[in-house]
Design a protein around this motif. Sequence first.
Motif, PDB file in Angstrom:
ATOM      1  N   GLN A  48      39.961  54.139  40.558  1.00  0.00           N
ATOM      2  CA  GLN A  48      39.699  52.872  41.237  1.00  0.00           C
ATOM      3  C   GLN A  48      40.335  51.721  40.466  1.00  0.00           C
ATOM      4  OE1 GLN A  48      35.541  51.849  41.500  1.00  0.00           O
ATOM      5  NE2 GLN A  48      35.129  52.272  39.340  1.00  0.00           N
ATOM      6  N   GLN A  49      40.402  50.572  41.160  1.00  0.00           N
ATOM      7  CA  GLN A  49      40.992  49.359  40.597  1.00  0.00           C
ATOM      8  C   GLN A  49      39.941  48.249  40.641  1.00  0.00           C
ATOM      9  OE1 GLN A  49      44.496  49.451  39.937  1.00  0.00           O
ATOM     10  NE2 GLN A  49      44.764  51.506  40.785  1.00  0.00           N
ATOM     11  N   LEU A  50      39.845  47.493  39.565  1.00  0.00           N
ATOM     12  CA  LEU A  50      38.973  46.319  39.528  1.00  0.00           C
ATOM     13  C   LEU A  50      39.849  45.075  39.379  1.00  0.00           C
ATOM     14  CD1 LEU A  50      35.985  47.380  37.219  1.00  0.00           C
ATOM     15  CD2 LEU A  50      36.043  47.250  39.711  1.00  0.00           C
ATOM     16  N   MET A  51      39.682  44.118  40.296  1.00  0.00           N
ATOM     17  CA  MET A  51      40.526  42.926  40.310  1.00  0.00           C
ATOM     18  C   MET A  51      39.751  41.723  39.795  1.00  0.00           C
ATOM     19  SD  MET A  51      43.159  44.412  41.611  1.00  0.00           S
ATOM     20  CE  MET A  51      44.213  42.966  41.793  1.00  0.00           C
TER      21      MET A  51
ATOM     22  N   THR B 138      39.479  53.915  35.599  1.00  0.00           N
ATOM     23  CA  THR B 138      39.373  52.662  36.347  1.00  0.00           C
ATOM     24  C   THR B 138      40.286  51.645  35.677  1.00  0.00           C
ATOM     25  OG1 THR B 138      37.092  53.062  37.016  1.00  0.00           O
ATOM     26  CG2 THR B 138      37.851  50.771  37.048  1.00  0.00           C
ATOM     27  N   LEU B 139      41.171  51.053  36.451  1.00  0.00           N
ATOM     28  CA  LEU B 139      42.135  50.095  35.917  1.00  0.00           C
ATOM     29  C   LEU B 139      41.651  48.672  36.195  1.00  0.00           C
ATOM     30  CD1 LEU B 139      45.543  51.697  36.984  1.00  0.00           C
ATOM     31  CD2 LEU B 139      44.096  52.199  34.991  1.00  0.00           C
ATOM     32  N   ILE B 140      41.633  47.867  35.157  1.00  0.00           N
ATOM     33  CA  ILE B 140      41.220  46.466  35.279  1.00  0.00           C
ATOM     34  C   ILE B 140      42.461  45.591  35.377  1.00  0.00           C
ATOM     35  CG2 ILE B 140      40.088  44.541  34.094  1.00  0.00           C
ATOM     36  CD1 ILE B 140      38.218  46.602  32.813  1.00  0.00           C
ATOM     37  N   HIS B 141      42.493  44.743  36.398  1.00  0.00           N
ATOM     38  CA  HIS B 141      43.601  43.805  36.588  1.00  0.00           C
ATOM     39  C   HIS B 141      43.134  42.402  36.201  1.00  0.00           C
ATOM     40  CE1 HIS B 141      46.271  46.544  38.984  1.00  0.00           C
ATOM     41  NE2 HIS B 141      45.106  47.157  39.159  1.00  0.00           N
ATOM     42  N   ALA B 142      43.909  41.746  35.348  1.00  0.00           N
ATOM     43  CA  ALA B 142      43.544  40.397  34.879  1.00  0.00           C
ATOM     44  C   ALA B 142      44.224  39.298  35.680  1.00  0.00           C
ATOM     45  CB  ALA B 142      43.908  40.241  33.399  1.00  0.00           C
TER      46      ALA B 142
ATOM     47  N   THR C 125      37.547  36.972  32.266  1.00  0.00           N
ATOM     48  CA  THR C 125      36.622  37.877  32.959  1.00  0.00           C
ATOM     49  C   THR C 125      37.079  39.332  32.840  1.00  0.00           C
ATOM     50  OG1 THR C 125      37.792  37.371  35.032  1.00  0.00           O
ATOM     51  CG2 THR C 125      35.762  36.167  34.589  1.00  0.00           C
ATOM     52  N   ALA C 126      38.380  39.564  32.811  1.00  0.00           N
ATOM     53  CA  ALA C 126      38.890  40.925  32.650  1.00  0.00           C
ATOM     54  C   ALA C 126      38.504  41.489  31.287  1.00  0.00           C
ATOM     55  CB  ALA C 126      40.400  40.943  32.832  1.00  0.00           C
ATOM     56  N   ILE C 127      38.617  40.679  30.236  1.00  0.00           N
ATOM     57  CA  ILE C 127      38.221  41.106  28.896  1.00  0.00           C
ATOM     58  C   ILE C 127      36.731  41.453  28.863  1.00  0.00           C
ATOM     59  CG2 ILE C 127      37.692  40.159  26.612  1.00  0.00           C
ATOM     60  CD1 ILE C 127      40.423  41.159  26.547  1.00  0.00           C
ATOM     61  N   GLU C 128      35.915  40.610  29.482  1.00  0.00           N
ATOM     62  CA  GLU C 128      34.478  40.862  29.506  1.00  0.00           C
ATOM     63  C   GLU C 128      34.167  42.162  30.247  1.00  0.00           C
ATOM     64  OE1 GLU C 128      32.103  39.251  27.818  1.00  0.00           O
ATOM     65  OE2 GLU C 128      33.798  38.141  26.958  1.00  0.00           O
ATOM     66  N   ALA C 129      34.914  42.438  31.314  1.00  0.00           N
ATOM     67  CA  ALA C 129      34.719  43.689  32.057  1.00  0.00           C
ATOM     68  C   ALA C 129      35.079  44.894  31.195  1.00  0.00           C
ATOM     69  CB  ALA C 129      35.557  43.670  33.329  1.00  0.00           C
TER      70      ALA C 129
ATOM     71  N   LYS D  15      35.004  44.994  27.887  1.00  0.00           N
ATOM     72  CA  LYS D  15      33.978  45.090  26.851  1.00  0.00           C
ATOM     73  C   LYS D  15      32.695  45.726  27.390  1.00  0.00           C
ATOM     74  CE  LYS D  15      33.441  41.256  24.498  1.00  0.00           C
ATOM     75  NZ  LYS D  15      33.433  39.789  24.232  1.00  0.00           N
ATOM     76  N   ALA D  16      32.435  45.522  28.675  1.00  0.00           N
ATOM     77  CA  ALA D  16      31.242  46.089  29.305  1.00  0.00           C
ATOM     78  C   ALA D  16      31.429  47.558  29.676  1.00  0.00           C
ATOM     79  CB  ALA D  16      30.882  45.283  30.550  1.00  0.00           C
ATOM     80  N   GLY D  17      32.613  48.117  29.390  1.00  0.00           N
ATOM     81  CA  GLY D  17      32.848  49.529  29.658  1.00  0.00           C
ATOM     82  C   GLY D  17      33.196  49.855  31.089  1.00  0.00           C
ATOM     83  N   LEU D  18      33.735  48.870  31.817  1.00  0.00           N
ATOM     84  CA  LEU D  18      34.032  49.098  33.236  1.00  0.00           C
ATOM     85  C   LEU D  18      35.377  49.751  33.481  1.00  0.00           C
ATOM     86  CD1 LEU D  18      32.657  45.797  34.830  1.00  0.00           C
ATOM     87  CD2 LEU D  18      31.510  47.980  34.481  1.00  0.00           C
ATOM     88  N   GLY D  19      36.251  49.762  32.483  1.00  0.00           N
ATOM     89  CA  GLY D  19      37.546  50.364  32.696  1.00  0.00           C
ATOM     90  C   GLY D  19      38.529  50.028  31.588  1.00  0.00           C
TER      91      GLY D  19
END
Length: 301
Positions: free
Chosen positions: A222-225, A196-200, A231-235, A237-241
């Motif tokens: 999947q992609q998380l925007m 899962t890729l996190i976009h900041a 908020t991207a850093i927090e995501a 850290k929460a193990g979302l991607g």
Amino acid sequence: MAYNKQPSAPPQAPPIQYLPAFVAAAQLGSFRAAAQQLNVTPSAISQQIKSLEQRIGLSLFSRQGKELQLSQAGEEFFSFAAHSLGHYQQGWQGFAEQFLSPQIRISMTDYVANRIIIPRLADFMEHSGIPLEIHTSSRNQNLQANTLDAAIRFGTPPWPEHHARVISDAQVAMVASPEYWRQHPLTCRQHWQHQTLIHARRVTNDWQRLEQSQGYTITARQQLMFDSYETAIEAAKAGLGIMLASFPTSNQELRSGVLQAHSEKRFSSGEHFYLITKPNDHKEKRYQQLFSWLSAVFAEL
């Protein structure tokens, strides 16, 4: 022989220095109260209003017994005089804040404010004597369109009508929480389909830049925007991607262990951290002090 009669020129506007006395007397309904508000004598208020009426050629006040009231002409004159005076006072306040105040109003992201600037702010203000007013925003603020003096930005120039100073170079690296890496190892290209890729940032696709530097297309599950780095850093850290973290600003997360880099390899982002300032000769020396401090802070991250 007929002559065309030329229209007479309108009378000149009365001097603006009469307006404070008139507006105060109209609002308070008393020359004495207006005098107290403006810290002058009642006779001075009376004289200024008399001079104003002589210039206009109309009575602006009428007395009904002891009560002071505006005449019809006075009410019309008050409607724009109060507005004009308020507009002048508002404009003066903005001018004074820009050119006479020692304060610097600076915009930055929540992440930079909370993790980097605020923990060190007391030291800066104590040694420089420069008060900072911090505004946080994930968007690039147009300094010319508001009362801001400066901004810390991550990106690339140019920013028209702004002065840009490079605070620090920037690199990026893939990071995620330790638990995420345990559950989603990334040791070959085939593993990308499980990630899962996190976009900041919504405007800039940082993963696309990584693809270009790697020479192949990344196909993730999947992609998380997100619209901010915070908020991207927090995501992450929460193990979302996985996210592409910027350095040196994210060194703290790696040192604390809440995030781990995929490898020691870091990539040039082509961007830098900048101090952007609005041209202002009066504050230039303070800008330079702020820039020197920021450069030292980023160098120690």
